[in-house]
Scaffold this motif. Structure first.
Motif, PDB file in Angstrom:
ATOM      1  N   GLN A 413       0.830  -1.210   0.000  1.00  0.00           N
ATOM      2  CA  GLN A 413       0.000   0.000   0.000  1.00  0.00           C
ATOM      3  C   GLN A 413       0.864   1.259   0.000  1.00  0.00           C
ATOM      4  OE1 GLN A 413      -2.356  -0.794   3.462  1.00  0.00           O
ATOM      5  NE2 GLN A 413      -3.890  -2.005   2.357  1.00  0.00           N
ATOM      6  N   VAL A 414       1.919   1.227   0.807  1.00  0.00           N
ATOM      7  CA  VAL A 414       2.836   2.380   0.852  1.00  0.00           C
ATOM      8  C   VAL A 414       3.514   2.574  -0.498  1.00  0.00           C
ATOM      9  CG1 VAL A 414       4.987   3.245   1.871  1.00  0.00           C
ATOM     10  CG2 VAL A 414       3.236   2.228   3.340  1.00  0.00           C
ATOM     11  N   VAL A 416       2.488   1.533  -3.521  1.00  0.00           N
ATOM     12  CA  VAL A 416       1.521   1.943  -4.549  1.00  0.00           C
ATOM     13  C   VAL A 416       1.212   3.433  -4.430  1.00  0.00           C
ATOM     14  CG1 VAL A 416      -0.904   1.748  -5.236  1.00  0.00           C
ATOM     15  CG2 VAL A 416       0.476  -0.312  -4.949  1.00  0.00           C
ATOM     16  N   CYS A 417       0.966   3.893  -3.207  1.00  0.00           N
ATOM     17  CA  CYS A 417       0.667   5.319  -3.000  1.00  0.00           C
ATOM     18  C   CYS A 417       1.866   6.192  -3.381  1.00  0.00           C
ATOM     19  CB  CYS A 417       0.274   5.573  -1.548  1.00  0.00           C
ATOM     20  SG  CYS A 417      -1.317   4.849  -1.092  1.00  0.00           S
ATOM     21  N   SER A 418       3.062   5.733  -3.023  1.00  0.00           N
ATOM     22  CA  SER A 418       4.270   6.495  -3.348  1.00  0.00           C
ATOM     23  C   SER A 418       4.467   6.577  -4.855  1.00  0.00           C
ATOM     24  CB  SER A 418       5.497   5.843  -2.699  1.00  0.00           C
ATOM     25  OG  SER A 418       5.367   5.798  -1.303  1.00  0.00           O
ATOM     26  N   TYR A 419       4.243   5.451  -5.549  1.00  0.00           N
ATOM     27  CA  TYR A 419       4.435   5.452  -7.000  1.00  0.00           C
ATOM     28  C   TYR A 419       3.368   6.292  -7.693  1.00  0.00           C
ATOM     29  CZ  TYR A 419       5.867   3.861 -11.589  1.00  0.00           C
ATOM     30  OH  TYR A 419       6.338   3.829 -12.879  1.00  0.00           O
ATOM     31  N   LEU A 420       2.154   6.269  -7.154  1.00  0.00           N
ATOM     32  CA  LEU A 420       1.071   7.084  -7.712  1.00  0.00           C
ATOM     33  C   LEU A 420       1.421   8.569  -7.615  1.00  0.00           C
ATOM     34  CD1 LEU A 420      -1.701   6.678  -8.979  1.00  0.00           C
ATOM     35  CD2 LEU A 420      -2.709   6.876  -6.698  1.00  0.00           C
ATOM     36  N   LEU A 421       2.007   8.968  -6.495  1.00  0.00           N
ATOM     37  CA  LEU A 421       2.440  10.354  -6.327  1.00  0.00           C
ATOM     38  C   LEU A 421       3.534  10.703  -7.333  1.00  0.00           C
ATOM     39  CD1 LEU A 421       2.380  13.010  -4.728  1.00  0.00           C
ATOM     40  CD2 LEU A 421       4.019  11.992  -3.121  1.00  0.00           C
ATOM     41  N   LEU A 488       2.709   0.190 -10.918  1.00  0.00           N
ATOM     42  CA  LEU A 488       1.425   0.474 -10.284  1.00  0.00           C
ATOM     43  C   LEU A 488       0.468  -0.701 -10.457  1.00  0.00           C
ATOM     44  CD1 LEU A 488      -0.466   2.475  -8.860  1.00  0.00           C
ATOM     45  CD2 LEU A 488      -1.069   3.387 -11.121  1.00  0.00           C
TER      46      LEU A 488
END
Length: 565
Positions: A413-414, A416-421, A488
């Motif tokens: 989860q961390v 995925v969120c980091s890569y999305l940013l 992602l």
């Protein structure tokens, strides 16, 4: 009758002997002068060669054989093949405001010992250690916190004096060690032969020449060895750690009294005095409300009455040890009252002057505290290593079916969120002149909006690329776009089982790619961000999503195979 079988107990792992250590060489300090002469002659040299070496060691105090300039190279090689000079490494030096210096030395096998230099009105006095740990079992002493590991060699005991002397030689003040007390960690008479060799070495007139009357050996009361020492003919002083005036009290604080009670001890002391006609010093540590009562002082006076003319009592303030918190230091008033009782009985006594109260003053305390810190550091490092090792274990993150564990889900989860940013910053921020001199063919401009609507543009307009730089840039863009969304998609596949189909991945990746491209057009309209809507990005991004699905399925199979095997 049924047979009774016994299972053999596993052997305890024995500590490797010093002489069995790879590369170990004994210290040449371990040889007395006579032994050095004999050794040199056995190796084809004359007596004077040994006296030259002795002079280099103890008068010039060199730290290596190479510094012995009047010794032949061949014989220096022989010396190096058989000996080292100083076997100790200096770990810690603590210097007190009163000039006391406490040293922590490391032995060749990694064990630690401590040595103390005290500034007295009569000169520099060094207290040396004779054993690693102690088996005497005094309940108030820091030395006994670690049981005896081994005896020090004569060379290791001499080396303590030599390193302390070097400490002052390096200062260049001309100060010299003038007195030695053998009162450090361990029981000297439990390492009798090595201690005796040490005494003869430092007392030798052609070496350090420390006078016998300036040397004191302290024992906790090994009665047979006291008698043996009386017959050695050495003129050094003897001190006895007494610490209690009766058997009950002494046995409770000093285990050795159970083997050699006061009757046997004083018989041996009487023999020593009769044989040598030398005075004996009694060490008496002052423990608050344990052995410092006035009646204890009277018992002590009565105990030493017959040898009063040749005895001396040294009252020692106690340095508290955290591991022995049942004891505390006697108050000044109690010490004074105890002293007065002794004086009224005509006892020759003194309260010892304290040294090094602002450092690890108690005997064995520096070593014990350092080993404690080393253990804590080792435990902390082991804990970190264990955590790191566990971090790299597959079972921490996935189970045998390839599904994420709770820890694996949190990490995913961390990520995925980091890569999305990162994607937001990469795709929806202005870009200006990333690569000079490179123009992608087929680009069209509609005001601020820049588009590239030619399908498979890299192939269709490949002939318009004029330089290797342009070819690398365009092809690199396509490859990067294929893998842009792959991380992602891979993370989403791991987190959401319902997402794991070709159709869903195809639709989701295409939708993400279209969202990125439309967002770039809007960005151009708003702020002229110099972004390009490329039709090829849609299929390259989508292809990357399908690649991620294939990679995920392969990875799951590999994980399942790993667990099955």
């Amino acid at each position: 009758m049924s047979e009774v079988t016994t299972q053999a107990k596993p052997e305890r792992r024995k500590r490797q002997k010093l002489e069995d250590m790879e590369g170990y060489k004994p210290s040449i300090y371990g040889l007395t002068r006579d032994e050095l002469i004999d050794w040199a002659m056995e190796h084809g040299e004359k007596k004077f060669r040994a006296t030259q070496i002795w002079d280099w060691l103890y008068k010039k105090r060199v730290q290596s054989f190479e510094e012995m300039t009047n010794i032949s190279k061949d014989f220096i090689t022989t010396l190096k093949d058989n000996f080292c000079v100083n076997p100790l490494k200096q770990r810690i030096v603590q210097e007190s405001k009163d000039g006391t210096v406490k040293y922590l030395f490391e032995l060749p096998d990694g064990m630690l010992i401590e040595t103390v230099l005290m500034r007295q009105h009569y000169g520099l006095s060094v207290c040396v250690t004779t054993q690693v740990g102690c088996n005497i079992g005094c309940t108030f002493c820091a030395s006994g916190l670690i049981k005896k590991q081994r005896d020090l060699t004569a060379g290791e005991i001499v080396a303590q004096i030599m390193l302390v002397q070097k400490y002052f030689d390096d200062r260049g003040d001309g100060e010299r060690v003038s007195h030695v007390v053998v009162m450090g960690i361990g029981e000297p008479f439990d390492n009798y032969d090595n201690v005796l060799r040490f005494l003869r070495t430092i007392n030798n007139d052609n070496g350090l020449a420390i006078g016998a009357r300036h040397i004191t050996v302290s024992t906790s009361g090994l009665a047979p060895k006291i008698k043996e020492f009386a017959n050695e003919g050495v003129q050094v002083n003897l001190a006895v750690s007494l610490h209690a005036p009766n058997n009950d009290l002494r046995s409770s604080i000093m285990r050795i009294n159970r083997s050699f009670p006061l009757e046997k001890l004083f018989e041996a002391i009487g023999y020593y005095i009769q044989t040598t006609n030398r005075r004996v010093t009694f060490e008496y540590i002052m423990l608050n409300e344990v052995n410092d009562h006035p009646e204890n002082a009277q018992e002590l006076a009565d105990l030493t009455k017959k040898i009063r003319k040749l005895s001396y009592i040294n009252l020692i303030p106690y340095n508290p040890v955290s591991e022995h918190d049942q004891y505390s230091r006697s108050t000044k008033e109690r010490v004074a009252a105890f002293y007065d009782v002794l004086k009224k009985n005509g006892v020759n006594c003194v309260v010892r002057q304290e040294h090094g109260t602002d450092i690890d003053a108690a005997c064995g305390q520096l070593r014990s505290n350092t080993m404690k810190r080393d253990r804590q550091k080792a435990v902390a490092e082991a804990s970190v290593n264990q955590k790191v090792s566990k971090m790299f274990q597959l079972t921490t993150w996935v189970d045998k079916n390839g599904e994420l564990t709770p820890k694996g889900r949190k990490l995913s989860q961390v990520l995925v969120c980091s890569y999305l940013l990162c994607l937001v910053l990469l795709c929806w921020t202005p870009q200006y002149g990333l690569v000079e001199g490179v123009e992608t063919p087929g680009i069209q401009h509609f005001g601020r909006v820049v588009v590239l609507l030619t399908p498979f543009n890299s192939l269709t307009n490949f002939n318009q690329l004029d330089s290797l730089k342009e070819i690398v840039f365009v092809l690199g863009q396509n490859v990067a776009n294929i893998f842009l969304l792959s991380p992602l998609i891979l993370g989403l596949l791991a987190l959401y089982p319902r997402f794991r189909s070709w159709k869903k991945v195809l639709v989701a990746t295409l939708a993400m790619s279209l969202t990125i491209e439309i967002g770039q057009v809007i960005l151009d309209l708003l702020i002229d961000a110099n972004r390009v809507f490329e039709i090829d990005d849609l299929w390259t991004n989508t292809l990357g999503g399908l690649v991620a699905l294939g990679a995920y399925r392969l990875l799951v199979k590999l994980i399942q195979t790993y667990f099955n095997e």
